[in-house]
Every structure is written in C-alpha cells, then in structure tokens.
Design an enzyme around this catalytic site. Structure first.
Site, PDB file in Angstrom:
ATOM      1  N   LYS A  62       0.803  -1.220   0.000  1.00 23.38           N
ATOM      2  CA  LYS A  62       0.000   0.000   0.000  1.00 23.38           C
ATOM      3  C   LYS A  62       0.839   1.275   0.000  1.00 23.38           C
ATOM      4  O   LYS A  62       0.543   2.219  -0.716  1.00 23.38           O
ATOM      5  CB  LYS A  62      -0.968  -0.007   1.184  1.00 23.38           C
TER       6      LYS A  62
ATOM      7  N   THR B 157     -13.443   7.244   2.271  1.00 22.78           N
ATOM      8  CA  THR B 157     -13.698   6.926   0.862  1.00 22.78           C
ATOM      9  C   THR B 157     -14.846   5.926   0.756  1.00 22.78           C
ATOM     10  O   THR B 157     -15.037   5.078   1.618  1.00 22.78           O
ATOM     11  CB  THR B 157     -12.442   6.377   0.152  1.00 22.78           C
TER      12      THR B 157
ATOM     13  N   GLY C 296     -17.617   8.123  -4.177  1.00 22.13           N
ATOM     14  CA  GLY C 296     -16.621   9.171  -3.910  1.00 22.13           C
ATOM     15  C   GLY C 296     -16.137   9.127  -2.476  1.00 22.13           C
ATOM     16  O   GLY C 296     -15.660   8.103  -2.009  1.00 22.13           O
TER      17      GLY C 296
ATOM     18  N   GLY D 250      -8.062   2.846  -3.437  1.00 23.16           N
ATOM     19  CA  GLY D 250      -7.797   3.650  -2.240  1.00 23.16           C
ATOM     20  C   GLY D 250      -6.373   4.199  -2.245  1.00 23.16           C
ATOM     21  O   GLY D 250      -6.131   5.339  -1.843  1.00 23.16           O
ATOM     22  N   ASP D 251      -5.439   3.395  -2.703  1.00 22.24           N
ATOM     23  CA  ASP D 251      -4.042   3.842  -2.751  1.00 22.24           C
ATOM     24  C   ASP D 251      -3.847   4.904  -3.828  1.00 22.24           C
ATOM     25  O   ASP D 251      -3.098   5.868  -3.634  1.00 22.24           O
ATOM     26  CB  ASP D 251      -3.116   2.655  -3.028  1.00 22.24           C
TER      27      ASP D 251
ATOM     28  N   ALA E 153       3.982   1.692  -1.063  1.00 19.38           N
ATOM     29  CA  ALA E 153       4.670   1.850  -2.339  1.00 19.38           C
ATOM     30  C   ALA E 153       3.693   2.261  -3.439  1.00 19.38           C
ATOM     31  O   ALA E 153       4.007   3.104  -4.283  1.00 19.38           O
ATOM     32  CB  ALA E 153       5.384   0.551  -2.707  1.00 19.38           C
TER      33      ALA E 153
ATOM     34  N   ASN F 161     -10.617  11.850  -6.345  1.00 19.45           N
ATOM     35  CA  ASN F 161     -11.686  10.946  -6.797  1.00 19.45           C
ATOM     36  C   ASN F 161     -11.537  10.663  -8.291  1.00 19.45           C
ATOM     37  O   ASN F 161     -11.689   9.520  -8.732  1.00 19.45           O
ATOM     38  CB  ASN F 161     -13.057  11.623  -6.650  1.00 19.45           C
TER      39      ASN F 161
HETATM   40  N1  LIG Z   1     -16.492   2.029  -8.895  1.00 16.26           N
HETATM   41  C1  LIG Z   1     -15.861   3.198  -8.754  1.00 16.26           C
HETATM   42  N2  LIG Z   1     -16.170   4.228  -9.560  1.00 16.26           N
HETATM   43  C2  LIG Z   1     -15.553   5.409  -9.443  1.00 16.26           C
HETATM   44  N3  LIG Z   1     -14.606   5.667  -8.517  1.00 16.26           N
HETATM   45  C3  LIG Z   1     -14.265   4.684  -7.679  1.00 16.26           C
HETATM   46  C4  LIG Z   1     -14.866   3.387  -7.749  1.00 16.26           C
HETATM   47  N4  LIG Z   1     -14.307   2.618  -6.789  1.00 16.26           N
HETATM   48  C5  LIG Z   1     -13.395   3.394  -6.157  1.00 16.26           C
HETATM   49  N5  LIG Z   1     -13.373   4.647  -6.671  1.00 16.26           N
HETATM   50  C6  LIG Z   1     -12.522   5.770  -6.235  1.00 16.26           C
HETATM   51  O1  LIG Z   1     -11.489   5.278  -5.405  1.00 16.26           O
HETATM   52  C7  LIG Z   1     -11.587   5.824  -4.092  1.00 16.26           C
HETATM   53  C8  LIG Z   1     -11.238   4.766  -3.084  1.00 16.26           C
HETATM   54  O2  LIG Z   1     -12.120   3.666  -3.252  1.00 16.26           O
HETATM   55  P1  LIG Z   1     -12.530   2.727  -2.045  1.00 16.26           P
HETATM   56  O3  LIG Z   1     -13.312   3.496  -1.048  1.00 16.26           O
HETATM   57  O4  LIG Z   1     -13.163   1.535  -2.641  1.00 16.26           O
HETATM   58  O5  LIG Z   1     -11.098   2.425  -1.423  1.00 16.26           O
HETATM   59  P2  LIG Z   1     -10.483   1.065  -0.889  1.00 16.26           P
HETATM   60  O6  LIG Z   1     -11.573   0.186  -0.468  1.00 16.26           O
HETATM   61  O7  LIG Z   1      -9.466   1.443   0.123  1.00 16.26           O
HETATM   62  O8  LIG Z   1      -9.781   0.486  -2.188  1.00 16.26           O
HETATM   63  P3  LIG Z   1      -8.736  -0.702  -2.227  1.00 16.26           P
HETATM   64  O9  LIG Z   1      -8.727  -1.390  -0.903  1.00 16.26           O
HETATM   65  O10 LIG Z   1      -9.218  -1.544  -3.366  1.00 16.26           O
HETATM   66  O11 LIG Z   1      -7.448   0.000  -2.535  1.00 16.26           O
HETATM   67  C9  LIG Z   1     -13.005   6.338  -3.953  1.00 16.26           C
HETATM   68  O12 LIG Z   1     -13.063   7.393  -3.015  1.00 16.26           O
HETATM   69  C10 LIG Z   1     -13.287   6.779  -5.381  1.00 16.26           C
HETATM   70  O13 LIG Z   1     -12.743   8.044  -5.612  1.00 16.26           O
HETATM   71  C1  LIG Z   2     -10.801  -1.131   2.809  1.00 12.61           C
HETATM   72  O1  LIG Z   2      -9.415  -1.295   2.635  1.00 12.61           O
HETATM   73  C2  LIG Z   2      -8.923  -2.560   3.043  1.00 12.61           C
HETATM   74  C3  LIG Z   2      -7.441  -2.561   2.801  1.00 12.61           C
HETATM   75  O2  LIG Z   2      -6.854  -1.668   3.616  1.00 12.61           O
HETATM   76  C4  LIG Z   2      -9.608  -3.675   2.280  1.00 12.61           C
HETATM   77  O3  LIG Z   2      -9.168  -4.918   2.778  1.00 12.61           O
HETATM   78  C5  LIG Z   2     -11.107  -3.556   2.429  1.00 12.61           C
HETATM   79  O4  LIG Z   2     -11.739  -4.514   1.606  1.00 12.61           O
HETATM   80  C6  LIG Z   2     -11.568  -2.159   2.018  1.00 12.61           C
HETATM   81  N1  LIG Z   2     -12.980  -1.991   2.271  1.00 12.61           N
HETATM   82  C7  LIG Z   2     -13.845  -1.624   1.339  1.00 12.61           C
HETATM   83  C8  LIG Z   2     -15.263  -1.454   1.778  1.00 12.61           C
HETATM   84  O5  LIG Z   2     -13.525  -1.450   0.165  1.00 12.61           O
END
Ligand SMILES: Nc1ncnc2c1ncn2[C@@H]1O[C@H](COP(=O)(O)OP(=O)(O)OP(=O)(O)O)[C@@H](O)[C@H]1O
Ligand SMILES: *[C@@H]1O[C@H](CO)[C@@H](O)[C@H](O)[C@H]1NC(C)=O
Ligand SMILES: *[C@@H]1O[C@H](CO)[C@@H](O)[C@H](O)[C@H]1NC(C)=O
Length: 256
Positions: free
Chosen positions: A43, A169, A174, A202-203, A45, A229
């Site tokens: 994450k 997030t 968004g 998320g990264d 990196a 976003n």
């Molecule tokens: N289906 C989607 N459409 C548009 N933007 C998205 C989508 N999924 C994720 N994003 C963008 O990516 C950001 C982070 O997504 P998310 O909240 O799913 O993070 P995460 O769960 O930490 O992701 P991951 O663990 O897969 O790295 C969101 O705030 C949004 O800006």
């Molecule tokens: C939130 O991020 C973690 C990794 O840090 C991941 O395992 C989890 O699936 C994510 N949750 C959502 C709702 O995307």
C-alpha cells in the site's frame, strides 16, 4: 536526500506473485494455472508511485530484502522517479523501522490499513488528514458505514478523536470530507465510470491526495478530494494495481 522532495511515504513494499487458475487448489493439490505474473504492490509503495506519476518529487521509506525481488523493486521505484535514498536492503527476514527526521511543519496523511480496533490515540492526533475506507472506519469506531450519511457520522467521530481532517472513501460514491476548521461533513461525489478492477483504488486516491497537498498547499481539501476521486476513477477502469495508475500525461489538464 535532495531538498526538493515534497511527498515522503513510510509504508509497505510488496512483490505480488499472481497466478491465474480456474479455482483454488485444495490443501496439497497441484492444479494447472494459465497465467502468472509478478507485480509491484504494497500500500505504501502504491501510494508513493501514484504521487510520483503525477509529477511530484517523491521518496519511499521502507526496507526490502537483499534478493532478486528487493533489487527489482528498487529498480521499479527508480523507473517511476521515486527516490530510493531511504529504501534499505536487509539480509534478515524481519523489516526494521527506519527513522527519519522531518520538518515538524510537515503535513501528515494517515491511512489506517490494515485497521485495528484499538488504534492508539496518538495516531489520530498526529494526522492532519486521516483517510480511511468504509470498513476501516467501521472497525475503528464500531459504527456501521454503508452510506454517505453513515460516513458523515463516522467522520465526525474520527474528528472528535483529534484528527485535523477526515476523509472516508466510499468507492463509487466518492468520499466524505470533514475538517476541524469547519465541522460539517461534505459529501464529495465522483463521476460514474465502468469499474473493471477496483484493487488499489484507495491507494491511487491517497497518492493523488498527497500530490495535491504537496503541490497546491492552499487548495481547499474538498477540491483536492474531488480531484483525487477523478484520478482514482481512472485507476478502476483498467486491471491491476500500479499498472492501472494514471500518469500525468493520461489525465486532463483541469486536474493540475
Ligand atoms: N467504482 C468506482 N467508480 C468510481 N470511482 C471509484 C470506484 N471505486 C473506487 N473509486 C474511487 O477510489 C476511491 C477509493 O475507493 P474505495 O473506497 O473503494 O477504497 P479502498 O476500499 O481502500 O480500495 P482498495 O482497498 O481496493 O485500494 C473512492 O473514493 C473513489 O474516488
Ligand atoms: C478497505 O481497505 C482494506 C485494505 O486496507 C480492504 O481490505 C477492504 O476490503 C476495504 N474496504 C472496502 C469497503 O472497500
Ligand atoms: C518547514 O517547512 C515549511 C513549509 O514548507 C517551511 O516554511 C519551513 O521553513 C520549514 N522549516 C524548517 C526548519 O525546515
């Protein structure tokens, strides 16, 4: 380290060994796969690479092994223009802590991943921006987070724990931004895209956020979140983690 580094990431650096196979093998079973590749992950990196690709001087603080994967990862950082001055290589299995002296006016983004239920209070207080996703917010607070309204409530609770600002997030919805200077949670929606692989979204978001904080320090946080976003939305439209992270040249001028 050169003086002009604007984003420093302290975090993990992992080599992904990805096999594609029709199903999971049972214990002890050998099955045929049809594709195998080695990818760059971790994450910390990932976030560092996204920030660097957007055009900011970036350095990574981590430790890798004295081995093929470690050598390769260092080359990957160099290929992405990430400074490896603080990437160490060790013969021991355990990763040690790297100490770093930073300008104490520095801005800090904290991403509580993987989340723990009993995060020490200092982490909240030391976070200028505390950025987490729905499940992390839920684990940290015990509050269910499934909607923009829930995310608003949870951001207030995280703010109460001492963070300067909170971003939760919400995938395709968004994110929600809440700041101690104006304690009103603001939903920041994103554009509708066809997501094919959200791994690393998320990264990508956090790396982009770090870019905006370093490059445009006076930009309102909500605007930074709106743009982050849009960067992350690009990353979900192709497969892979770092392979899906856009370069500056791939992004519209309005994001800069
Ligand atoms: N289906 C989607 N459409 C548009 N933007 C998205 C989508 N999924 C994720 N994003 C963008 O990516 C950001 C982070 O997504 P998310 O909240 O799913 O993070 P995460 O769960 O930490 O992701 P991951 O663990 O897969 O790295 C969101 O705030 C949004 O800006
Ligand atoms: C939130 O991020 C973690 C990794 O840090 C991941 O395992 C989890 O699936 C994510 N949750 C959502 C709702 O995307
Ligand atoms: C710390 O960083 C700030 C903002 O970049 C700068 O104004 C200040 O001079 C720096 N302080 C030191 C001690 O380097």
């Amino acid at each position: 380290m050169s003086e002009d580094v604007s984003v420093i990431v302290v975090g993990s650096c992992m080599t992904d060994l990805v096999s594609q196979a029709p199903r999971l093998p049972k214990a002890g079973e050998t099955i045929h796969g049809h594709k195998f590749f080695i990818g760059f992950g971790g994450k910390g990196a990932n976030q560092c690479v996204q920030a660097a690709r957007m055009g900011v001087k970036t350095a990574m603080v981590c430790k890798v092994g004295k081995d093929f994967f470690g050598d390769n990862y260092i080359q990957n950082f160099k290929n992405n223009g990430v400074s490896t001055d603080f990437v160490e290589q060790t013969e021991k299995a355990a990763t040690g802590a790297a100490s770093i002296i930073v300008n104490n006016t520095v801005k800090t983004i904290f991403n509580p991943a993987p989340a723990v239920t009993d995060l020490q209070s200092d982490f909240y207080k030391a976070s200028d921006v505390f950025c987490c996703n729905e499940s992390e917010a839920e684990l940290l607070t015990g509050m269910a987070v499934t909607s923009v309204e829930d995310a608003s409530q949870v951001s207030l609770e995280l703010l109460r724990r001492g963070c300067g600002s909170v971003i939760v997030t919400l995938g395709p919805q968004g994110c929600v931004v809440c700041q101690s200077t104006n304690v009103v949670p603001k939903p920041v929606p994103t554009t509708l895209v066809t997501a094919v692989d959200t791994t690393g979204a998320g990264d990508s978001f956090i790396g982009a956020l770090a870019f905006y904080m370093a490059h445009y320090p006076t930009m309102p946080l909500e605007e930074m979140a709106r743009r982050a976003n849009l960067v992350a939305a690009v990353s979900v439209q192709t497969v892979g983690t770092q392979t899906s992270f856009p370069f500056r040249k791939d992004l519209p001028n309005e994001l800069f």
